[in-house]
Scaffold this motif. Structure first.
Motif, PDB file in Angstrom:
ATOM      1  N   PHE A   1      58.853  20.839  19.914  1.00 48.27           N
ATOM      2  CA  PHE A   1      57.975  19.883  20.585  1.00 48.27           C
ATOM      3  C   PHE A   1      58.022  20.073  22.099  1.00 48.27           C
ATOM      4  CE2 PHE A   1      57.259  15.809  22.706  1.00 48.27           C
ATOM      5  CZ  PHE A   1      55.998  15.487  22.226  1.00 48.27           C
ATOM      6  N   GLU A   2      59.219  20.255  22.657  1.00 54.97           N
ATOM      7  CA  GLU A   2      59.358  20.389  24.101  1.00 54.97           C
ATOM      8  C   GLU A   2      58.690  21.668  24.608  1.00 54.97           C
ATOM      9  OE1 GLU A   2      60.289  18.224  26.153  1.00 54.97           O
ATOM     10  OE2 GLU A   2      61.198  16.754  24.820  1.00 54.97           O
ATOM     11  N   ILE A   3      58.863  22.773  23.896  1.00 56.54           N
ATOM     12  CA  ILE A   3      58.218  24.022  24.312  1.00 56.54           C
ATOM     13  C   ILE A   3      56.706  23.886  24.230  1.00 56.54           C
ATOM     14  CG2 ILE A   3      57.821  26.427  23.639  1.00 56.54           C
ATOM     15  CD1 ILE A   3      60.723  26.713  23.013  1.00 56.54           C
ATOM     16  N   SER A   4      56.211  23.298  23.144  1.00 55.65           N
ATOM     17  CA  SER A   4      54.769  23.088  23.000  1.00 55.65           C
ATOM     18  C   SER A   4      54.225  22.257  24.149  1.00 55.65           C
ATOM     19  CB  SER A   4      54.464  22.401  21.665  1.00 55.65           C
ATOM     20  OG  SER A   4      54.927  23.160  20.583  1.00 55.65           O
ATOM     21  N   SER A   5      54.919  21.184  24.472  1.00 52.73           N
ATOM     22  CA  SER A   5      54.469  20.283  25.535  1.00 52.73           C
ATOM     23  C   SER A   5      54.438  20.992  26.886  1.00 52.73           C
ATOM     24  CB  SER A   5      55.388  19.062  25.612  1.00 52.73           C
ATOM     25  OG  SER A   5      55.363  18.336  24.410  1.00 52.73           O
ATOM     26  N   LEU A   6      55.470  21.771  27.191  1.00 52.72           N
ATOM     27  CA  LEU A   6      55.526  22.475  28.470  1.00 52.72           C
ATOM     28  C   LEU A   6      54.404  23.510  28.574  1.00 52.72           C
ATOM     29  CD1 LEU A   6      59.380  23.007  28.869  1.00 52.72           C
ATOM     30  CD2 LEU A   6      57.916  21.485  30.222  1.00 52.72           C
ATOM     31  N   LEU A   7      54.131  24.208  27.474  1.00 49.97           N
ATOM     32  CA  LEU A   7      53.058  25.206  27.483  1.00 49.97           C
ATOM     33  C   LEU A   7      51.686  24.547  27.649  1.00 49.97           C
ATOM     34  CD1 LEU A   7      54.333  27.594  24.665  1.00 49.97           C
ATOM     35  CD2 LEU A   7      54.179  28.105  27.105  1.00 49.97           C
ATOM     36  N   ILE A   8      51.472  23.445  26.966  1.00 47.90           N
ATOM     37  CA  ILE A   8      50.182  22.737  27.067  1.00 47.90           C
ATOM     38  C   ILE A   8      49.974  22.212  28.474  1.00 47.90           C
ATOM     39  CG2 ILE A   8      48.921  20.695  26.298  1.00 47.90           C
ATOM     40  CD1 ILE A   8      50.236  21.133  23.529  1.00 47.90           C
ATOM     41  N   ARG A   9      51.015  21.649  29.064  1.00 48.79           N
ATOM     42  CA  ARG A   9      50.895  21.113  30.419  1.00 48.79           C
ATOM     43  C   ARG A   9      50.593  22.201  31.447  1.00 48.79           C
ATOM     44  NH1 ARG A   9      56.155  17.031  30.392  1.00 48.79           N
ATOM     45  NH2 ARG A   9      55.338  15.602  28.796  1.00 48.79           N
ATOM     46  N   SER A  10      51.018  23.406  31.152  1.00 45.47           N
ATOM     47  CA  SER A  10      50.750  24.502  32.083  1.00 45.47           C
ATOM     48  C   SER A  10      49.462  25.248  31.737  1.00 45.47           C
ATOM     49  CB  SER A  10      51.928  25.482  32.095  1.00 45.47           C
ATOM     50  OG  SER A  10      52.116  26.044  30.811  1.00 45.47           O
ATOM     51  N   GLY A  11      48.666  24.673  30.825  1.00 42.24           N
ATOM     52  CA  GLY A  11      47.376  25.257  30.475  1.00 42.24           C
ATOM     53  C   GLY A  11      47.453  26.450  29.532  1.00 42.24           C
ATOM     54  N   ARG A  12      48.550  26.593  28.838  1.00 38.09           N
ATOM     55  CA  ARG A  12      48.742  27.751  27.949  1.00 38.09           C
ATOM     56  C   ARG A  12      48.674  27.299  26.489  1.00 38.09           C
ATOM     57  NH1 ARG A  12      54.298  29.480  30.668  1.00 38.09           N
ATOM     58  NH2 ARG A  12      54.350  31.107  29.039  1.00 38.09           N
TER      59      ARG A  12
END
Length: 199
Positions: free
Chosen positions: A149-160
């Protein structure tokens, strides 16, 4: 008197050796081992048997069934990680950092310590370091839902979003937390259409 002085001297030599050699915090006795160790110590106090007794006691206290340093280190790492999470929750980041780092020094394969360190780095705005910590968690436990969940969230927030999609799929398969389950499925549906080579 001479015999008594010699006995006392052997006693002092033996206990000095024990004090500097044996790691009492790491000793776990199995049934019967304590009696054998006691026999070794008694042997060491007899004339001409000091070296023999010390060698026997040394063998016992270093044997795998008596001393399990890895288990002691793992338990200490768990304790430090628990204290680190508590420090992180109360906003004492320097203490949390010290404890997470110390726990991982003791047990580099403790996933929850990597997870905690990732949360700390995330709160500090150190996204690459947070990603690295969460990735370590997945190396140890591929289905760790919190790390996914944390990796997904960080990637989404960075537009990836397209990079986040595989992690979201793994999270859905592993069982997303109830409070995030709907959002995860919606994100999967949205990103699947956007990232598909043939929409």
């Amino acid at each position: 008197d001479v015999a008594a002085r010699n006995y006392t001297q052997r006693q002092q030599t033996l206990w000095t050796w024990l004090h500097h050699t044996v790691d009492y915090s790491a000793i776990e006795m199995v049934p019967g081992t304590a009696l054998v160790l006691l026999f070794a110590l008694r042997t060491a106090l007899r004339p001409r048997h000091l070296v023999i007794g010390i060698l026997l006691a040394s063998t016992l206290t270093s044997a795998p069934f008596v001393m399990n340093r890895d288990r002691v280190a793992a338990r200490q790492a768990e304790k430090e990680t628990m204290l680190a999470y508590r420090a992180l929750k109360t906003g004492i980041e320097s203490e949390a950092d010290r404890l997470f780092t110390q726990a991982l020094t003791r047990n580099p394969r403790f996933a929850e310590a990597h997870q905690g360190l990732g949360l700390l780095r995330k709160s500090q705005g150190r996204t690459p370091d947070a990603m690295s910590a969460f990735t370590h968690v997945l190396d140890l436990q591929p289905a760790h839902s919190a790390a996914l969940f944390e990796i997904s969230s960080l990637l989404i927030r960075s537009g990836r979003q397209c990079e986040a999609l595989p992690y979201l799929l793994r999270l859905d398969a592993a069982g997303a937390p109830a409070e995030h389950a709907d959002l995860v499925r919606q994100s999967i549906a949205s990103f699947s259409a956007t990232c598909s080579p043939n929409p």
